[in-house]
Design a protein around this motif. Sequence first.
Motif, PDB file in Angstrom:
ATOM      1  N   LYS A 303     -61.601   1.939  -1.839  1.00  0.00           N
ATOM      2  CA  LYS A 303     -61.318   2.859  -0.729  1.00  0.00           C
ATOM      3  C   LYS A 303     -59.866   2.761  -0.275  1.00  0.00           C
ATOM      4  N   ILE A 304     -59.290   3.925   0.023  1.00  0.00           N
ATOM      5  CA  ILE A 304     -57.954   3.993   0.610  1.00  0.00           C
ATOM      6  C   ILE A 304     -57.992   5.045   1.721  1.00  0.00           C
ATOM      7  N   GLU A 305     -56.969   5.085   2.522  1.00  0.00           N
ATOM      8  CA  GLU A 305     -56.862   6.075   3.595  1.00  0.00           C
ATOM      9  C   GLU A 305     -55.586   6.875   3.398  1.00  0.00           C
ATOM     10  N   VAL A 306     -55.727   8.182   3.333  1.00  0.00           N
ATOM     11  CA  VAL A 306     -54.557   9.046   3.155  1.00  0.00           C
ATOM     12  C   VAL A 306     -54.306   9.829   4.431  1.00  0.00           C
ATOM     13  N   THR A 307     -53.057  10.162   4.652  1.00  0.00           N
ATOM     14  CA  THR A 307     -52.666  10.925   5.835  1.00  0.00           C
ATOM     15  C   THR A 307     -52.560  12.404   5.477  1.00  0.00           C
TER      16      THR A 307
END
Length: 363
Positions: A303-307
Amino acid sequence: MSKDYYETLGVKKNASKEEIKKAFYKLAHKYHPDKKEGNEAKFKQVNEAYQVLSDDTKRSKYDQFGSQYENMSQAHGQGAGGFEGFDFSNFAGGFQGGSADFDFGNLNDIFSDFFGGGGRAQARRGRDISTEIQISFSDSVFGTNRKILITKTSSCLVCKGSGAKAGTKMETCKTCNGQGKIHETKRSFLGTISSTKVCETCYGSGEVPKERCETCKGKGVLRREEEISIVIPAGIRDGEMIRMTGMGEAMSKGTSGDLYIKINVAPHAMFKREGNDLVMDLNLKLSDALLGMKYPIETLDGKIEVTIPEGVSINEILRVRGKGVPAGKNKRGDLLIKLNIKLPSKISRKSRELIEELKKEGI
C-alpha cells in the motif's frame, strides 16, 4: 540451392539481434519435434538460419556473399569443400566398364571422408526439448523460482551415465583397441583414401563396461521423470523463452541438448504493462477531482498513498517513480495512474442547488 535465412525467420534484412532472437524462439517453439504438430525439417532450417544471423561475423559474410556464403565457408575449412549435397553415386555411371578394383558404390562416403574434415569426430548431442509454464503477473515483475517435472532421456542415476554395473570397472573397447576411432582404407579412381571414424561401439571413449548396468542396460541413459529448478528473472515478458543449457535430452557418451521454457504470464485484474511501466485506472468522484485528496492505492509493492491535486482533468496521468518493472541493476520503471472522473447519474435537489451556485461562479 540458395537459402534466404531472413525469409526463413520471417525478419527483414535490417532486423536487430533482438528481433532475430524473438523470431527464432517463436518458430523453434512452433516447429519443435517434441510438439504434436512439430516439424523436424523446419526446426533444423530455423536453427541453421539463427546460427548464422545471430553471429556478427557469419551474418556479415552471408550479407556480403549471399547464396555463395556456404561455399565460402567450406573453402575456409568449415564444410565439405563445396561437395556437400552432390550425389556421387550417379557420378559412377561415367566409369561403367572401368576397372573392377574401384568401388563406385560408396563414392558419397569416400568424398564425405575425404572432404569432411579428415575423420574428425562429430560431437554426440541429445535433442533439444521445450515446455511452457504459467506464472503470475507479480512473479513476472519481481522474478521467482519454479520447479517442474519433465519425463525425458536423462543420465542413469545408478551408474552415473557410465553404463557400467555398480562395483565393476570399465575395460578397453575391443572394436577400436581403446583408440576410440576406427581407421579405414578405401580404393577409388582417386587412389587409396584413408579415413578415420568414431568407434560405434564405445562412441569414441575407448572404453566399454565390463558388466552392463542392469537399470539402463549399459546405455548410461534412460527415460525417467526429472525435477528441474527454473530461475525466472525479474521483468520477464509474456511469451519469452528461457534456455537452460544441457537440460534437454541426454545422449550416451555425449552432451545433453538444451531445454527451452516458454513463459506465459497471467493477466492482472488491476495492472497492465507498457514497456517497463505499470499502468492502472483510478476512478475519482467529481468532488475529489475538484478539491484534491490523499488516496490509498494497493500496488505490487504494497500500500502507498498518492496525492490527487486540485482540479485534475479526465484521463490525466499521475506518475509514481520506481514502482514499475525492474529494468536493470537498481532501476525500475514507474507506476502510471490514469485518472477517470466518475460523474453521478442522479443528483439530489440540494446537490443541484449547490451546482447551480458553482455554475454562477463560472465553475
